[in-house]
Design a protein around this motif. Structure first.
Motif, PDB file in Angstrom:
ATOM      1  N   LYS A   1       0.829  -1.210   0.000  1.00 41.89           N
ATOM      2  CA  LYS A   1       0.000   0.000   0.000  1.00 41.89           C
ATOM      3  C   LYS A   1       0.862   1.257   0.000  1.00 41.89           C
ATOM      4  O   LYS A   1       0.522   2.257  -0.651  1.00 41.89           O
ATOM      5  N   HIS A   2       1.989   1.213   0.704  1.00 38.71           N
ATOM      6  CA  HIS A   2       2.866   2.383   0.726  1.00 38.71           C
ATOM      7  C   HIS A   2       3.504   2.615  -0.647  1.00 38.71           C
ATOM      8  O   HIS A   2       3.445   3.718  -1.195  1.00 38.71           O
ATOM      9  N   SER A   3       4.113   1.565  -1.206  1.00 36.95           N
ATOM     10  CA  SER A   3       4.828   1.729  -2.478  1.00 36.95           C
ATOM     11  C   SER A   3       3.879   1.953  -3.639  1.00 36.95           C
ATOM     12  O   SER A   3       4.202   2.683  -4.585  1.00 36.95           O
ATOM     13  N   HIS A   4       2.693   1.357  -3.585  1.00 34.70           N
ATOM     14  CA  HIS A   4       1.761   1.449  -4.714  1.00 34.70           C
ATOM     15  C   HIS A   4       0.790   2.618  -4.560  1.00 34.70           C
ATOM     16  O   HIS A   4       0.737   3.506  -5.420  1.00 34.70           O
ATOM     17  N   ASN A   5       0.027   2.620  -3.480  1.00 34.25           N
ATOM     18  CA  ASN A   5      -0.998   3.655  -3.306  1.00 34.25           C
ATOM     19  C   ASN A   5      -0.395   5.035  -3.089  1.00 34.25           C
ATOM     20  O   ASN A   5      -0.828   6.025  -3.683  1.00 34.25           O
ATOM     21  N   GLU A   6       0.602   5.100  -2.192  1.00 37.44           N
ATOM     22  CA  GLU A   6       1.136   6.399  -1.801  1.00 37.44           C
ATOM     23  C   GLU A   6       2.171   6.928  -2.789  1.00 37.44           C
ATOM     24  O   GLU A   6       2.198   8.134  -3.074  1.00 37.44           O
ATOM     25  N   LEU A   7       3.040   6.050  -3.303  1.00 36.12           N
ATOM     26  CA  LEU A   7       4.113   6.523  -4.177  1.00 36.12           C
ATOM     27  C   LEU A   7       3.726   6.446  -5.662  1.00 36.12           C
ATOM     28  O   LEU A   7       3.762   7.444  -6.370  1.00 36.12           O
ATOM     29  N   HIS A   8       3.369   5.247  -6.113  1.00 35.09           N
ATOM     30  CA  HIS A   8       3.076   5.085  -7.541  1.00 35.09           C
ATOM     31  C   HIS A   8       1.922   5.966  -7.990  1.00 35.09           C
ATOM     32  O   HIS A   8       2.022   6.672  -9.005  1.00 35.09           O
ATOM     33  N   HIS A   9       0.805   5.956  -7.260  1.00 34.92           N
ATOM     34  CA  HIS A   9      -0.358   6.715  -7.704  1.00 34.92           C
ATOM     35  C   HIS A   9      -0.203   8.216  -7.500  1.00 34.92           C
ATOM     36  O   HIS A   9      -0.907   8.999  -8.144  1.00 34.92           O
ATOM     37  N   THR A  10       0.697   8.615  -6.625  1.00 34.83           N
ATOM     38  CA  THR A  10       0.973  10.043  -6.457  1.00 34.83           C
ATOM     39  C   THR A  10       1.907  10.548  -7.541  1.00 34.83           C
ATOM     40  O   THR A  10       1.709  11.623  -8.106  1.00 34.83           O
ATOM     41  N   TYR A  11       2.934   9.736  -7.854  1.00 33.29           N
ATOM     42  CA  TYR A  11       3.981  10.168  -8.787  1.00 33.29           C
ATOM     43  C   TYR A  11       3.954   9.354 -10.091  1.00 33.29           C
ATOM     44  O   TYR A  11       4.992   9.003 -10.627  1.00 33.29           O
ATOM     45  N   THR A  12       2.775   9.064 -10.600  1.00 34.95           N
ATOM     46  CA  THR A  12       2.626   8.224 -11.781  1.00 34.95           C
ATOM     47  C   THR A  12       3.553   8.646 -12.921  1.00 34.95           C
ATOM     48  O   THR A  12       3.499   9.780 -13.395  1.00 34.95           O
ATOM     49  N   ASN A  13       4.433   7.713 -13.320  1.00 34.45           N
ATOM     50  CA  ASN A  13       5.313   7.880 -14.476  1.00 34.45           C
ATOM     51  C   ASN A  13       6.290   9.050 -14.361  1.00 34.45           C
ATOM     52  O   ASN A  13       6.753   9.569 -15.372  1.00 34.45           O
ATOM     53  N   VAL A  14       6.617   9.453 -13.146  1.00 33.41           N
ATOM     54  CA  VAL A  14       7.644  10.471 -12.939  1.00 33.41           C
ATOM     55  C   VAL A  14       8.968   9.757 -12.706  1.00 33.41           C
ATOM     56  O   VAL A  14       9.139   9.051 -11.708  1.00 33.41           O
ATOM     57  N   ILE A  15       9.901   9.918 -13.627  1.00 30.13           N
ATOM     58  CA  ILE A  15      11.186   9.225 -13.522  1.00 30.13           C
ATOM     59  C   ILE A  15      11.918   9.661 -12.262  1.00 30.13           C
ATOM     60  O   ILE A  15      12.064  10.843 -11.989  1.00 30.13           O
ATOM     61  N   GLY A  16      12.358   8.666 -11.497  1.00 30.85           N
ATOM     62  CA  GLY A  16      13.063   8.933 -10.264  1.00 30.85           C
ATOM     63  C   GLY A  16      12.162   9.022  -9.054  1.00 30.85           C
ATOM     64  O   GLY A  16      12.648   9.071  -7.916  1.00 30.85           O
ATOM     65  N   LYS A  17      10.836   9.034  -9.270  1.00 31.18           N
ATOM     66  CA  LYS A  17       9.878   9.094  -8.157  1.00 31.18           C
ATOM     67  C   LYS A  17       8.932   7.896  -8.138  1.00 31.18           C
ATOM     68  O   LYS A  17       8.503   7.467  -7.073  1.00 31.18           O
ATOM     69  N   ASP A  18       8.619   7.369  -9.314  1.00 38.45           N
ATOM     70  CA  ASP A  18       7.670   6.261  -9.433  1.00 38.45           C
ATOM     71  C   ASP A  18       8.436   4.962  -9.661  1.00 38.45           C
ATOM     72  O   ASP A  18       8.930   4.714 -10.761  1.00 38.45           O
ATOM     73  N   ASN A  19       8.528   4.136  -8.627  1.00 41.13           N
ATOM     74  CA  ASN A  19       9.273   2.876  -8.743  1.00 41.13           C
ATOM     75  C   ASN A  19       8.601   1.872  -9.665  1.00 41.13           C
ATOM     76  O   ASN A  19       9.245   0.942 -10.151  1.00 41.13           O
ATOM     77  N   ASP A  20       7.289   2.021  -9.903  1.00 37.45           N
ATOM     78  CA  ASP A  20       6.596   1.121 -10.823  1.00 37.45           C
ATOM     79  C   ASP A  20       7.104   1.299 -12.250  1.00 37.45           C
ATOM     80  O   ASP A  20       6.955   0.415 -13.083  1.00 37.45           O
ATOM     81  N   LEU A  21       7.680   2.443 -12.538  1.00 40.45           N
ATOM     82  CA  LEU A  21       8.126   2.767 -13.881  1.00 40.45           C
ATOM     83  C   LEU A  21       9.449   2.067 -14.168  1.00 40.45           C
ATOM     84  O   LEU A  21      10.520   2.561 -13.875  1.00 40.45           O
ATOM     85  N   GLY A  22       9.335   0.845 -14.720  1.00 41.53           N
ATOM     86  CA  GLY A  22      10.523   0.064 -15.029  1.00 41.53           C
ATOM     87  C   GLY A  22      11.080  -0.701 -13.850  1.00 41.53           C
ATOM     88  O   GLY A  22      12.074  -1.422 -13.980  1.00 41.53           O
ATOM     89  N   TYR A  23      10.441  -0.549 -12.672  1.00 40.43           N
ATOM     90  CA  TYR A  23      10.842  -1.278 -11.467  1.00 40.43           C
ATOM     91  C   TYR A  23      12.324  -1.115 -11.135  1.00 40.43           C
ATOM     92  O   TYR A  23      12.934  -1.967 -10.494  1.00 40.43           O
ATOM     93  N   GLY A  24      12.916  -0.009 -11.576  1.00 44.08           N
ATOM     94  CA  GLY A  24      14.306   0.270 -11.255  1.00 44.08           C
ATOM     95  C   GLY A  24      15.309  -0.573 -12.019  1.00 44.08           C
ATOM     96  O   GLY A  24      16.512  -0.463 -11.782  1.00 44.08           O
TER      97      GLY A  24
END
Length: 372
Positions: free
Chosen positions: A120-143
């Protein structure tokens, strides 16, 4: 970060008006939520549990090939339902309004090696807040992947089709690793951080619980079918992982989906946040059955706009959202599953290679992209 800004034709006033129109769509659904929606999620949970129980029952006789096929197929579907239409959406708080302590984001635990609280922290709080922002959204390419032409290419990126394939096969473990921000925290000093150690222990406990359930207890209960049940469970987990990874990749990575620089979200308004969700997501077209099996994440654009609305309402919301795309002359990225899968994998391969004609970057932009 395309060369041509797809929002250049919009004024600041139009963007904020778009935000108000999307708020109105959300408010309309919230005001209309009721017993029909509650009955839907309760039925889905009931069907999933019965299907899993029946499938595991069939696997008691999995030394017979027909039983193995039926049990494995049923267990695969049950695991997909648990993760996609139930777990993902319950943990988003989509059903918290029901005030049912058994179907609530604060109490739900899913069939997944990533503990729900960390996800919930990594997905709801980070991914959905910073959708597709390089360096902020870990879902984007999973690093582990290069996701935009403007990112500096390294020889390591040549292997990203392989990394992506392995990540698909063991997706739940990849999610657990990135929930822990494992790459960043493997540094010796960070490993000693009490908070990281506590989270790592929680992941370890969840992995042990999942392994014990899937690969020890249920196969042992099968008696002479131990090995075939073991193989069936591994296959079901593999199918669930590949399917989940494919759906998520199709929603975030096909050609036409935009990525953003960190500096672009400074002072972001509600309307601008909505606009970023619209441009940073893609949909999958298909039948009702296909939408259901994706957890309605085939409506990824609508999900990113309204992550806390009940998933069974996304189809009706999509009609209104698409009308707004047309009104504001924006591209609604969508297509059937095979097309979106091909598009996403084509992008994975394309970005694994160095640019033929590198773009000229300002010093500030170069520093930001290297840091990402």
């Amino acid at each position: 970060m395309t060369a041509i800004d797809p929002t250049a034709h919009l004024t600041a006033e139009q963007i904020e008006e778009l935000g108000r129109e999307l708020d109105a769509i959300r408010d309309e659904v919230i005001a209309d939520r009721g017993e029909k929606d509650a009955a839907y999620i309760r039925k889905v949970i009931s069907v999933q549990r019965k299907l899993e129980l029946a499938s595991r029952g069939v696997l008691l006789f999995s030394f017979f090939p027909p039983a193995w096929l039926i049990g494995t197929a049923g267990l695969s579907v049950a695991k997909i339902m648990d993760n996609m239409e139930i777990g993902h959406n319950v943990l988003h708080g989509q059903w918290d309004w029901m005030r049912d302590p058994k179907i609530h984001s604060t109490t739900w635990e899913w069939d997944h090696v990533s503990p729900s609280e960390q996800w919930k922290h990594s997905h709801n709080e980070l991914h959905h807040t910073y959708t597709n922002v390089i360096g902020k959204d870990n879902d984007l390419g999973y690093g582990i992947m290069r996701v935009d032409e403007d990112q500096r290419w390294h020889p390591f990126h040549l292997g990203q089709p392989l990394w992506n394939f392995l990540n698909a096969c063991f997706f739940e473990y990849g999610i657990a690793a990135y929930d822990l921000e494992l790459g960043k925290n493997l540094h010796k000093r960070r490993r000693k951080n009490p908070e990281f150690r506590a989270r790592a222990r929680a992941v370890g406990r969840k992995i042990r619980k999942q392994v014990l359930k899937d690969y020890v207890i249920h196969p042992l209960l099968s008696g002479p079918s131990f090995l075939t049940t073991l193989a069936a469970t591994f296959t079901a987990n593999l199918v669930r992982n590949v399917w989940t990874h494919s759906v998520i990749m199709c929603g975030h990575f096909p050609e036409g989906v935009q990525v953003f620089e960190r500096r672009s979200i400074k002072g972001e308004t509600r309307g601008q946040w909505y606009l970023r969700q619209m441009l940073g997501s893609a949909n999958i077209s298909g039948s009702k059955a296909m939408h259901f099996m994706t957890g309605n994440l085939s409506h990824q654009i609508e999900h990113h706009l309204f992550p806390d609305l009940p998933s069974n309402r996304y189809a009706e919301v999509a009609v209104k959202v698409r009308a707004l795309f047309e009104k504001y002359e924006l591209e609604y990225v969508t297509g059937p599953l095979p097309k979106q899968v091909f598009s996403a994998w084509h992008k994975v391969f394309r970005l694994s290679l160095p640019n033929k004609k590198p773009k000229v970057k300002t010093p500030d932009r170069e520093q930001e992209l290297v840091a990402a």
